[in-house]
Design a protein around this motif. Structure first.
Motif, short mmCIF file in Angstrom:
data_model
loop_
_atom_site.label_atom_id
_atom_site.label_comp_id
_atom_site.label_asym_id
_atom_site.label_seq_id
_atom_site.Cartn_x
_atom_site.Cartn_y
_atom_site.Cartn_z
N LYS A 6 -2.15 -5.40 -5.62
CA LYS A 6 -0.60 -5.33 -4.40
C LYS A 6 -0.21 -7.42 -4.76
O LYS A 6 -1.07 -7.88 -5.06
N SER A 64 -1.30 4.99 -11.48
CA SER A 64 -0.65 4.64 -10.27
C SER A 64 -0.07 6.22 -10.14
O SER A 64 0.47 6.86 -10.92
N MET A 113 -12.85 0.60 -7.51
CA MET A 113 -11.68 0.68 -7.91
C MET A 113 -10.69 -0.58 -7.23
O MET A 113 -11.42 -0.41 -5.99
N GLU A 114 -9.42 -0.61 -7.61
CA GLU A 114 -9.12 -1.42 -6.56
C GLU A 114 -7.57 -1.20 -6.92
O GLU A 114 -6.98 -0.73 -8.08
N ALA A 115 -6.36 -2.02 -6.16
CA ALA A 115 -5.23 -1.72 -5.75
C ALA A 115 -4.64 -2.76 -5.74
O ALA A 115 -5.06 -3.64 -5.21
N GLU A 169 0.83 -1.22 0.29
CA GLU A 169 0.04 -0.30 -0.38
C GLU A 169 1.22 0.83 -0.09
O GLU A 169 0.25 2.66 -0.46
N PHE A 170 2.20 1.18 0.12
CA PHE A 170 2.56 2.28 -0.02
C PHE A 170 3.83 3.16 -0.85
O PHE A 170 3.97 4.24 -1.17
N LEU A 225 -3.01 1.52 -9.65
CA LEU A 225 -4.71 1.34 -9.21
C LEU A 225 -5.44 1.03 -10.85
O LEU A 225 -5.06 1.52 -11.75
#
Lengths: 283, 283
Positions: B210, B227, B206-208, B147-148, B153
């Protein structure tokens, strides 16, 4: 129960211990939806004020921050006197408190820009002559903060490092304006070096502080923190109030920064009633 | 079992359905640590090549991307022929495939810059005359994505919108270089408007994306993605390989972009053995 008793038990012993150990305490849903609606309704008014207190992003369009709105806006003035904020601040600092600085950070959808890695206290030490970090930052989330809209990133426990000396970014400033503005824009005057951040994250780890609108974050002025740009379609509006101990008044050398950055009103805050925000609800 | 059978069962029916429905499929730990170490060991070499194929961030220091390394580097050439990538690409496109484009995106710690909201296919349609989006993007995570460090995205399902017409960012370009470079830097030539992204996120969410190093993402060239900048102390290195159907060769009008952006080698990839990467392990 008297107001004094309310304030003395503002945080539990465990909460105080967690604040002191980690350098922050995040309290989800600390204000109600109705209270947050009252605050959020003021944002368009505050953002539209053409004033030196309003800082624009490097895109030259979006509002980045507005300072000192508690001096002109009754709702935000009420928030700075709220017992749920003032109580813990008095408890943590062990004295009466006053508002050192107030701002709204907009971090608008798509255009909200970065805040580099920094500590807050070093700015106030170097720019304002604040004698000690006997000061508490409070952030009130006016928007949901999620993984998409650039949450505050913090290095838990990094406040224990004290003031981390950094080379000043801009050695020579020609005007007073450019001096203080360089503390407020995306290029920070006192940012922590990459090498130091890398070491601190290795030693302490890293957290992203997320939560629903109405959450409140108390954090130490030496906690190392940053936030990325916001490319999401979600605004990330926050109010930041810095409470200083009345026993920690700045010792100014030279011309002080404007009073919307470093308040000259040192009178102790007298907390309002716990339901005071609801008086502003419009029906 | 013959290689042909391997490839036909590259993705399960459920995986193919998920890819078609969502516009992407993320497979955690698809390559082993040993395989990723082989790839990551090539990065310093690739990043240090002074070449037009290397794109620098707007800070004028950090490497943003390097294109076409499979043409010069044996390890990355091997990766473009890997059956775990080529198999699903052939399966999804229903034909033999070739490498349309190859790049490494660095997104380095502290300085990795934003990629604005965009679709990939529109660039290849407008710039290269690619007849249809019969093309598959594959991303191999060479770093952990968390997440950092600015995960990709995506707006799941947004590929169903087809090509979203956007006003070209730069109307007049004087030189060929400035034309193609504007597809590669932080200010994208064809970015999706804020209004459209807002609508799409409301409709689709929306999705990230990872996952650990070694994860692989297959995604549709019409999926809307972006991103943020990377302010963390963690690099976020990725290899992006775009496989095109050999039945979907670009119809070039005018001068084509350089071959490291749009390959002229249309010969079908013949997959290597599944353990081919391990031949590069140094002991």
């Amino acid at each position: 129960m008297s107001r004094g008793q309310d304030i003395r038990r503002a945080m539990t012993a465990e909460q105080v211990k967690a604040y002191q150990e980690n350098g922050y305490l995040l309290l989800p849903n600390y204000f109600s939806r109705a209270e947050i609606d009252v605050l959020a309704a003021e944002l368009p008014i505050v953002f539209s004020e053409d004033s030196p207190r309003r800082i624009i992003e490097t895109n030259e369009v979006s509002v980045r921050s507005v300072y000192g709105s508690h001096m002109t806006n009754e709702v935000f003035k009420c928030l700075t006197c709220h017992p749920r904020l003032v109580g813990p601040a008095m408890q943590l600092l062990g004295s009466n408190v006053y508002v050192y600085q107030f701002k709204v950070n907009a971090k608008v959808a798509f255009d909200g820009d970065v805040w580099q890695w920094h500590q807050d206290y070093i700015f106030w030490l170097k720019e304002d002559g604040l004698p000690s970090p006997r000061i508490v930052n409070v952030i009130v989330f006016l928007s949901e903060v999620n993984e998409f809209n650039a949450p505050l990133l913090i290095i838990p426990g990094s406040h224990k490092e004290g003031v981390i000396e950094v080379p000043a970014l801009y050695e020579d400033e020609n005007t007073q304006t450019s001096t203080w503005i360089s503390s407020l824009t995306a290029k920070l005057r006192y940012s922590v070096s990459k090498e130091t951040v890398t070491r601190l994250v290795r030693d302490y780890g890293m957290e992203a502080l997320k939560g629903p609108a109405g959450s409140v974050l108390f954090f130490d002025s030496n906690l190392v923190h940053a936030s990325a740009n916001n490319i999401s379609p979600f605004d990330r509006n926050m109010v930041l109030i810095t409470f200083n101990s009345v026993e920690n008044i700045p010792i100014t050398r030279g011309t002080p920064r404007p009073d919307f950055l470093v308040s000259r009103d040192y009178s102790s805050i007298i907390p309002v009633a716990d339901d005071a925000m609801l008086a502003f609800v419009t029906h």
